[in-house]
Structure formats: structure tokens, C-alpha cells
Write a protein that holds these residues in place. Structure first.
Motif, PDB file in Angstrom:
ATOM      1  N   ALA A  74       0.839  -1.205   0.000  1.00 45.87           N
ATOM      2  CA  ALA A  74       0.000   0.000   0.000  1.00 45.87           C
ATOM      3  C   ALA A  74       0.870   1.250   0.000  1.00 45.87           C
ATOM      4  N   PRO A  75       1.698   1.451  -1.028  1.00 46.59           N
ATOM      5  CA  PRO A  75       2.635   2.595  -1.020  1.00 46.59           C
ATOM      6  C   PRO A  75       1.952   3.946  -1.101  1.00 46.59           C
ATOM      7  N   ARG A  76       0.717   4.007  -1.623  1.00 42.01           N
ATOM      8  CA  ARG A  76       0.037   5.292  -1.802  1.00 42.01           C
ATOM      9  C   ARG A  76      -0.842   5.654  -0.606  1.00 42.01           C
ATOM     10  N   LEU A  77      -0.918   4.776   0.382  1.00 45.45           N
ATOM     11  CA  LEU A  77      -1.838   5.023   1.484  1.00 45.45           C
ATOM     12  C   LEU A  77      -1.547   6.313   2.249  1.00 45.45           C
ATOM     13  N   PRO A  78      -0.295   6.639   2.594  1.00 42.95           N
ATOM     14  CA  PRO A  78      -0.070   7.901   3.329  1.00 42.95           C
ATOM     15  C   PRO A  78      -0.604   9.116   2.577  1.00 42.95           C
ATOM     16  N   GLU A 104      -6.248   1.307   0.964  1.00 45.43           N
ATOM     17  CA  GLU A 104      -5.732   2.089  -0.154  1.00 45.43           C
ATOM     18  C   GLU A 104      -6.650   1.981  -1.368  1.00 45.43           C
ATOM     19  N   ALA A 105      -7.092   0.766  -1.687  1.00 44.54           N
ATOM     20  CA  ALA A 105      -7.962   0.575  -2.845  1.00 44.54           C
ATOM     21  C   ALA A 105      -9.292   1.291  -2.657  1.00 44.54           C
ATOM     22  N   ALA A 106      -9.860   1.194  -1.456  1.00 38.82           N
ATOM     23  CA  ALA A 106     -11.164   1.811  -1.205  1.00 38.82           C
ATOM     24  C   ALA A 106     -11.070   3.330  -1.214  1.00 38.82           C
ATOM     25  N   LEU A 107     -10.020   3.882  -0.598  1.00 37.97           N
ATOM     26  CA  LEU A 107      -9.860   5.337  -0.584  1.00 37.97           C
ATOM     27  C   LEU A 107      -9.531   5.880  -1.970  1.00 37.97           C
ATOM     28  N   SER A 108      -8.737   5.145  -2.714  1.00 38.87           N
ATOM     29  CA  SER A 108      -8.435   5.571  -4.075  1.00 38.87           C
ATOM     30  C   SER A 108      -9.709   5.716  -4.889  1.00 38.87           C
ATOM     31  N   ALA A 109     -10.608   4.762  -4.741  1.00 38.79           N
ATOM     32  CA  ALA A 109     -11.883   4.845  -5.452  1.00 38.79           C
ATOM     33  C   ALA A 109     -12.690   6.052  -4.995  1.00 38.79           C
ATOM     34  N   ALA A 110     -12.796   6.253  -3.671  1.00 36.64           N
ATOM     35  CA  ALA A 110     -13.647   7.320  -3.133  1.00 36.64           C
ATOM     36  C   ALA A 110     -13.087   8.709  -3.388  1.00 36.64           C
TER      37      ALA A 110
END
Length: 438
Positions: A5-9, A101-107
Motif C-alpha cells: 500500500a505505497p500510496r496510502l499515506p 488504499e484501494a477503497a480510498l483511491s476509489a472514493a
């Protein structure tokens, strides 16, 4: 953060930047965002829970019962105590980094219009539940009900309203009937509703709303040591620690609840009512009730922690109704005022004076603090309600209270969810995400 999840921060930072917009009630933006993502909430088997107090506890109980029955669960609650990820749980655990990360990227990146902080997390929760293939989602209303972002659920399997008390009057209305009508906005055609003990004014408003919308059967929880009337779930004591719950045409359950406090009996009654409504679809829920209720946990609600040889009690009571429940617990199970210290801080827009009037006589030593978040109740104003030491910094106040605690004493930290989250994070060594009062 996991390597996956490198993009999470960056996503969490972008999410936090939306918090200053505050709470913007309404469903259009959320519906538009969900449509752009393929309506991940459509067809979701869900329970929807509203209420002034107790809704988080009921959600935790229902989720625990469902997991005990072997269901894969999704739980969406607010606010968080330490980490944003607490708000979305899969199978009883905080959502993992990669899934978040996947869920926030979508939202945050794949929707047509910017969502508020709470709306984005709500959309992310629906995406996460779809991706995880949950059998049952338990959704806690954020504020009110009618215009809350979670109310995009059109056909819940069951709804519940735990309690109606004065809170958020500026948004929900000045009377109990007004507040009840807003929370009754989650009622849906044909969906059964379980109602906790309600003031007659609030009950009448909810019943009128239920009839208007064509809601399914209503089952009400009431205090009764034996059986209740038709359409009632009776809750009462079954011993020094055990609670008895008896529903219409159901065998009584006797269990020591995992959540502390006499007020949790009513919440257990609501949770049982929800489970009984779902048992037609999942019969194993009946068997799972006692173990699920015993195993339920809800951090920050009459939660005891050991700290430097002293016992610290964390409780998220943040309005007079919640303070009343805490005061009752202290009267019944506390060590007495002489061995109790109170660390208290509250938001300025809450009924802090009434809360402190209830709690101050139950603690000989009092320390007043300023929680993070919105404007807090002034320290000197708290001293005018009851004498105490204005310290401001919660960590320093808790340290002082622990240092001076009597043998067998108790340090009670309460008045604000955000205060409890801050203190809990420090005591457990958790690096917290930013405080968001949504």
C-alpha cells in the motif's frame, strides 16, 4: 503501512484535508459517487443503526453475534479513537492497508465531485465491503439519520434506533420529537425496526414515521425482570453480573455481557432483536447470541486500562444521557468518590455543565482539560460548575491523576470521544491519525 500500500499515506493526507469542510448533510453527492463506482452498496445485506447513544455498542454486539455465527462481517462506525482505519472493519479486524488504499483511491479519485471527509469514508466502506464479499454489513449512522451519508441504503434487512436524547439540536431540532423524526429517516418500507427504550414523545414520532413509510414490524425493548408484552423484548438482571433478554416467542437468554454497564442491557436487547429478525435468513444467529454478546468489545466505553499501577477508566460519554449512564456505573461498581479522580473535558456545544454536575460528586479529585477538535468548554467555566484543577493538556492531567491516585483508586477520563481517543492512544502507545470531529 504494508509494502502493498505505497500510496496510502498520500491518500490519508488527502482524506484529512477534507475534514475542514465539516459535516454537510445530504445524499445526492454520495449517490452520485457510488453510481460512478458501480453502486457497490446495491444488494448489500445490511443492518442500519441510529440513536443518540448506544448505537456503536449495538453495532459491536450485532457484529460479534454475526461473526460467532460464521458470517463474514463488515462494520462501519464513527468517529475513530486513534486510526482512520478503525471506522471500517472486516471480519472483526481493522481494514488492512492494501484494502484501505484501494477503497480510498476509489472514493477520492474516481468520483465526479469532491466528497466531504465523512462522505468519502462512507463510500470507501461500501467499496471495501463489496471487495471483501461480506455476508452482512452493520452500518452506524454518523449524525441524525435522514440525511446521513449512510442512508443511501435503500433496503436494509433490519433497522434499529437505540435511544433518543438531546444532542446536536442545532442540526436535528430542538425537541425530542424533532430529533426522533430525523433518526426515523432510516426506516424503510417493509424493513423491521427494533427500538430501544424511548421517551413517549420520541416513540410517538418514530411510530408515525414508520407508518408513513410503511416500515416493517416494530419491536420495542423494555426493562422487565420477566417476560414483556406482545411486541416487546424484556431485559433485566439474571444475577450480579448476568443479563436476561427475552423476546416475543423466543427462549430467554442469560449471559454476562462483554460490555460493561447496566445500560448495556437495553443495547443487548436491541442487538438480540436485530439478530432475531435476521434469523429467518441465517438460523445460526440464534445459537450464536450468548457467545456473541459475551465476546463483544467496544473500545473507550467503560474500558479499563492499567497505567503505572493505577486503573484508568475510559468512557466516551459526551452528552448528559451518556454521563448519566457513567454515573450509574460509578455508583454501582466504582471505588467511591474518595478514591476516584476525574479527568474531564468536553466540546463547548455539548451539555457539559449538566454532565459535570452528574459526575463531579462521584470524584474527590478533578482535573479539567481541553480536548482536541472543535472549540472546547472553557476550563474556568468548568471550575464554576465544580471545583477542580484546570490543567489543559490531557496527558499532563492524566499523569497527575495517576500519580496521586489512592490505593485501589480509579482515574476516570470522560466528557469527549476525542479526549478518550487522545488519552487511549497515549496509554497504549498508538501513533494516532489526526483528530476529526466527524
Amino acid at each position: 503501512m504494508s509494502p502493498a500500500a505505497p500510496r496510502l499515506p498520500a491518500l490519508l493526507e488527502a482524506l484529512g484535508q477534507r475534514a475542514p469542510r465539516g459535516m454537510v448533510l445530504g445524499l445526492d453527492r454520495v449517490r452520485e459517487a457510488l453510481a460512478a463506482l458501480g453502486d457497490p452498496h446495491a444488494g448489500l445485506a445490511a443492518v442500519h443503526v441510529a440513536g443518540t447513544n448506544g448505537k456503536g455498542s449495538v453495532c459491536a454486539m450485532v457484529e460479534s453475534i454475526a461473526r460467532e455465527a460464521g458470517l463474514r462481517t463488515g462494520l462501519y462506525t464513527s468517529p475513530h479513537l486513534s486510526r482512520f482505519a478503525e471506522r471500517i472493519r472486516i471480519g472483526g479486524e481493522m481494514i488492512g492497508d492494501a484494502a484501505l488504499e484501494a477503497a480510498l483511491s476509489a472514493a477520492l479519485e474516481r468520483v465526479p465531485s469532491p466528497l466531504t471527509f465523512f462522505e468519502a469514508l462512507t463510500v470507501a466502506a461500501f467499496v471495501a465491503f463489496r471487495d471483501a464479499g461480506v455476508d452482512l454489513a452493520i452500518l452506524e449512522v454518523g449524525l441524525g439519520g435522514r440525511l446521513d451519508a449512510t442512508n443511501v441504503i435503500a433496503a436494509p434487512l433490519c433497522t434499529a434506533i437505540t435511544s433518543i436524547a438531546f444532542d446536536h439540536e442545532a442540526l436535528l431540532g430542538p425537541t425530542l420529537a424533532d430529533i426522533a423524526r430525523e433518526k426515523a429517516g432510516i426506516l424503510k418500507p417493509g424493513a423491521p425496526a427494533v427500538l430501544g427504550p424511548l421517551d413517549p414523545e420520541a416513540d410517538a414520532a418514530i411510530e408515525a414515521a414508520a407508518q408513513t413509510v410503511g416500515a416493517g414490524p416494530r419491536v420495542r425493548v423494555a426493562r422487565a425482570e420477566r417476560g414483556g408484552r406482545a411486541g416487546e423484548i424484556a431485559v433485566g438482571r439474571a444475577g450480579p453480573r448476568a443479563t436476561r433478554v427475552a423476546g416475543p416467542a423466543r427462549s430467554a437468554i442469560e449471559v454476562e455481557l462483554g460490555l460493561r454497564g447496566a445500560h448495556q442491557a437495553e443495547n443487548a436487547g436491541v442487538a438480540c432483536g436485530v439478530a432475531w429478525q435476521l434469523a429467518g435468513r441465517w438460523p445460526e444467529l440464534e445459537r450464536a447470541l450468548p457467545a456473541g454478546l459475551a465476546a463483544a468489545r467496544w473500545p473507550g466505553r467503560l474500558e479499563r486500562l492499567d497505567a503505572g499501577g493505577a486503573q484508568v477508566l475510559l468512557d466516551c460519554a459526551h452528552n448528559p444521557h451518556g454521563a448519566q449512564a457513567l454515573a450509574a456505573w460509578l455508583d454501582e461498581e466504582g471505588p467511591g468518590a474518595a478514591r476516584t479522580s476525574l479527568v474531564f473535558g468536553a466540546m463547548a456545544d455539548k451539555g457539559w455543565g449538566e454532565m459535570l454536575q452528574m459526575l463531579a460528586p462521584r470524584a474527590q479529585r478533578r482535573f479539567y482539560v481541553t480536548p482536541q477538535g472543535r472549540a472546547a468548554a472553557p476550563l474556568e467555566a468548568l471550575r464554576e460548575v465544580a471545583p477542580g484543577e484546570p490543567i489543559g493538556d490531557p496527558g499532563a492531567a492524566v499523569a497527575r491523576a495517576i500519580e496521586g491516585a489512592a490505593p485501589g483508586g480509579l482515574v476516570v477520563v470522560t466528557g469527549s470521544i476525542y479526549l478518550v481517543g487522545e488519552v487511549r492512544s497515549a496509554l497504549l502507545g498508538i501513533a494516532p491519525d489526526p483528530v476529526v470531529t466527524l
